[in-house]
Design a protein around this motif. Structure first.
Motif, PDB file in Angstrom:
ATOM      1  N   SER A   1      29.409  42.270 -35.630  1.00 17.79           N
ATOM      2  CA  SER A   1      29.534  43.724 -35.519  1.00 17.79           C
ATOM      3  C   SER A   1      28.652  44.275 -34.403  1.00 17.79           C
ATOM      4  CB  SER A   1      29.238  44.413 -36.853  1.00 17.79           C
ATOM      5  OG  SER A   1      27.885  44.282 -37.200  1.00 17.79           O
ATOM      6  N   VAL A   2      27.477  43.671 -34.207  1.00 15.91           N
ATOM      7  CA  VAL A   2      26.612  44.086 -33.093  1.00 15.91           C
ATOM      8  C   VAL A   2      27.326  43.809 -31.774  1.00 15.91           C
ATOM      9  CG1 VAL A   2      24.459  43.588 -31.864  1.00 15.91           C
ATOM     10  CG2 VAL A   2      24.449  43.831 -34.358  1.00 15.91           C
ATOM     11  N   PHE A   3      27.864  42.612 -31.616  1.00 13.07           N
ATOM     12  CA  PHE A   3      28.578  42.238 -30.404  1.00 13.07           C
ATOM     13  C   PHE A   3      29.759  43.162 -30.152  1.00 13.07           C
ATOM     14  CE2 PHE A   3      32.009  39.904 -28.300  1.00 13.07           C
ATOM     15  CZ  PHE A   3      31.384  39.526 -27.125  1.00 13.07           C
ATOM     16  N   GLU A   4      30.558  43.413 -31.182  1.00 12.51           N
ATOM     17  CA  GLU A   4      31.740  44.264 -31.032  1.00 12.51           C
ATOM     18  C   GLU A   4      31.362  45.698 -30.674  1.00 12.51           C
ATOM     19  OE1 GLU A   4      33.786  43.618 -34.729  1.00 12.51           O
ATOM     20  OE2 GLU A   4      34.712  41.752 -34.008  1.00 12.51           O
ATOM     21  N   THR A   5      30.281  46.196 -31.254  1.00 12.99           N
ATOM     22  CA  THR A   5      29.823  47.547 -30.927  1.00 12.99           C
ATOM     23  C   THR A   5      29.401  47.640 -29.472  1.00 12.99           C
ATOM     24  OG1 THR A   5      29.114  47.960 -33.204  1.00 12.99           O
ATOM     25  CG2 THR A   5      28.129  49.341 -31.491  1.00 12.99           C
ATOM     26  N   VAL A   6      28.604  46.689 -29.019  1.00 13.24           N
ATOM     27  CA  VAL A   6      28.155  46.685 -27.622  1.00 13.24           C
ATOM     28  C   VAL A   6      29.365  46.585 -26.693  1.00 13.24           C
ATOM     29  CG1 VAL A   6      26.881  45.381 -25.874  1.00 13.24           C
ATOM     30  CG2 VAL A   6      25.861  45.778 -28.123  1.00 13.24           C
ATOM     31  N   GLN A   7      30.301  45.696 -26.983  1.00 12.11           N
ATOM     32  CA  GLN A   7      31.479  45.537 -26.128  1.00 12.11           C
ATOM     33  C   GLN A   7      32.308  46.825 -26.082  1.00 12.11           C
ATOM     34  OE1 GLN A   7      32.177  42.846 -24.102  1.00 12.11           O
ATOM     35  NE2 GLN A   7      30.083  42.439 -24.734  1.00 12.11           N
ATOM     36  N   ALA A   8      32.492  47.466 -27.222  1.00 17.31           N
ATOM     37  CA  ALA A   8      33.266  48.708 -27.259  1.00 17.31           C
ATOM     38  C   ALA A   8      32.587  49.803 -26.444  1.00 17.31           C
ATOM     39  CB  ALA A   8      33.462  49.156 -28.704  1.00 17.31           C
ATOM     40  N   TRP A   9      31.281  49.932 -26.590  1.00 18.87           N
ATOM     41  CA  TRP A   9      30.558  50.962 -25.840  1.00 18.87           C
ATOM     42  C   TRP A   9      30.608  50.693 -24.346  1.00 18.87           C
ATOM     43  CZ3 TRP A   9      25.436  51.982 -28.950  1.00 18.87           C
ATOM     44  CH2 TRP A   9      25.756  52.562 -30.189  1.00 18.87           C
ATOM     45  N   MET A  10      30.562  49.419 -23.962  1.00 19.53           N
ATOM     46  CA  MET A  10      30.585  49.088 -22.539  1.00 19.53           C
ATOM     47  C   MET A  10      31.976  49.271 -21.931  1.00 19.53           C
ATOM     48  SD  MET A  10      27.492  48.728 -21.900  1.00 19.53           S
ATOM     49  CE  MET A  10      27.424  48.068 -20.252  1.00 19.53           C
ATOM     50  N   GLN A  11      33.001  49.451 -22.762  1.00 21.49           N
ATOM     51  CA  GLN A  11      34.347  49.764 -22.265  1.00 21.49           C
ATOM     52  C   GLN A  11      34.494  51.247 -21.954  1.00 21.49           C
ATOM     53  OE1 GLN A  11      36.641  47.376 -21.506  1.00 21.49           O
ATOM     54  NE2 GLN A  11      34.927  46.036 -22.010  1.00 21.49           N
ATOM     55  N   ASP A  12      33.582  52.053 -22.437  1.00 21.89           N
ATOM     56  CA  ASP A  12      33.587  53.496 -22.183  1.00 21.89           C
ATOM     57  C   ASP A  12      32.865  53.739 -20.852  1.00 21.89           C
ATOM     58  OD1 ASP A  12      33.092  56.216 -22.034  1.00 21.89           O
ATOM     59  OD2 ASP A  12      32.198  56.372 -24.022  1.00 21.89           O
ATOM     60  N   PRO A  13      33.597  54.110 -19.796  1.00 19.59           N
ATOM     61  CA  PRO A  13      32.968  54.253 -18.483  1.00 19.59           C
ATOM     62  C   PRO A  13      31.787  55.215 -18.459  1.00 19.59           C
ATOM     63  CG  PRO A  13      35.349  54.360 -18.282  1.00 19.59           C
ATOM     64  CD  PRO A  13      35.023  54.379 -19.756  1.00 19.59           C
ATOM     65  N   SER A  14      31.854  56.278 -19.230  1.00 24.48           N
ATOM     66  CA  SER A  14      30.755  57.243 -19.221  1.00 24.48           C
ATOM     67  C   SER A  14      29.466  56.647 -19.793  1.00 24.48           C
ATOM     68  CB  SER A  14      31.135  58.510 -19.993  1.00 24.48           C
ATOM     69  OG  SER A  14      31.307  58.221 -21.364  1.00 24.48           O
TER      70      SER A  14
END
Length: 87
Positions: A64-77
């Protein structure tokens, strides 16, 4: 060693119900330990982003930590805050 210290912090916080302020340059560490993440500018601009996490840190596994970081890093802002040019 770092993981063991994180585990101690999570366990102590759950047991003693205290609040703490941690400073880190590691987004995954922040996601693992925090209820709320505040990103500060390196250029004295103050707060440039803020995210709130659901659930207690003790409920987050590595996936879940990995998935959260990956999702946030997909948000350009949000991801733009972590590029090498800004720091």
């Amino acid at each position: 060693m770092r993981r063991a210290l994180q585990d101690l912090i999570i366990a102590a916080s759950a047991r003693e119900k205290f609040s703490a302020l941690f400073v880190t340059h590691d987004l995954a560490e922040a996601v693992r330990l925090a209820h709320r993440i505040v990103v500060l500018s390196g250029q004295q601009e103050g707060i440039v982003a803020e995210r709130t996490l659901d659930g207690a840190p003790s409920q987050r596994d590595d996936r879940s930590v990995f998935e959260t970081v990956q999702a946030w890093m997909q948000d350009p802002s949000f991801a733009d805050l972590f590029d090498g040019d800004r720091q």
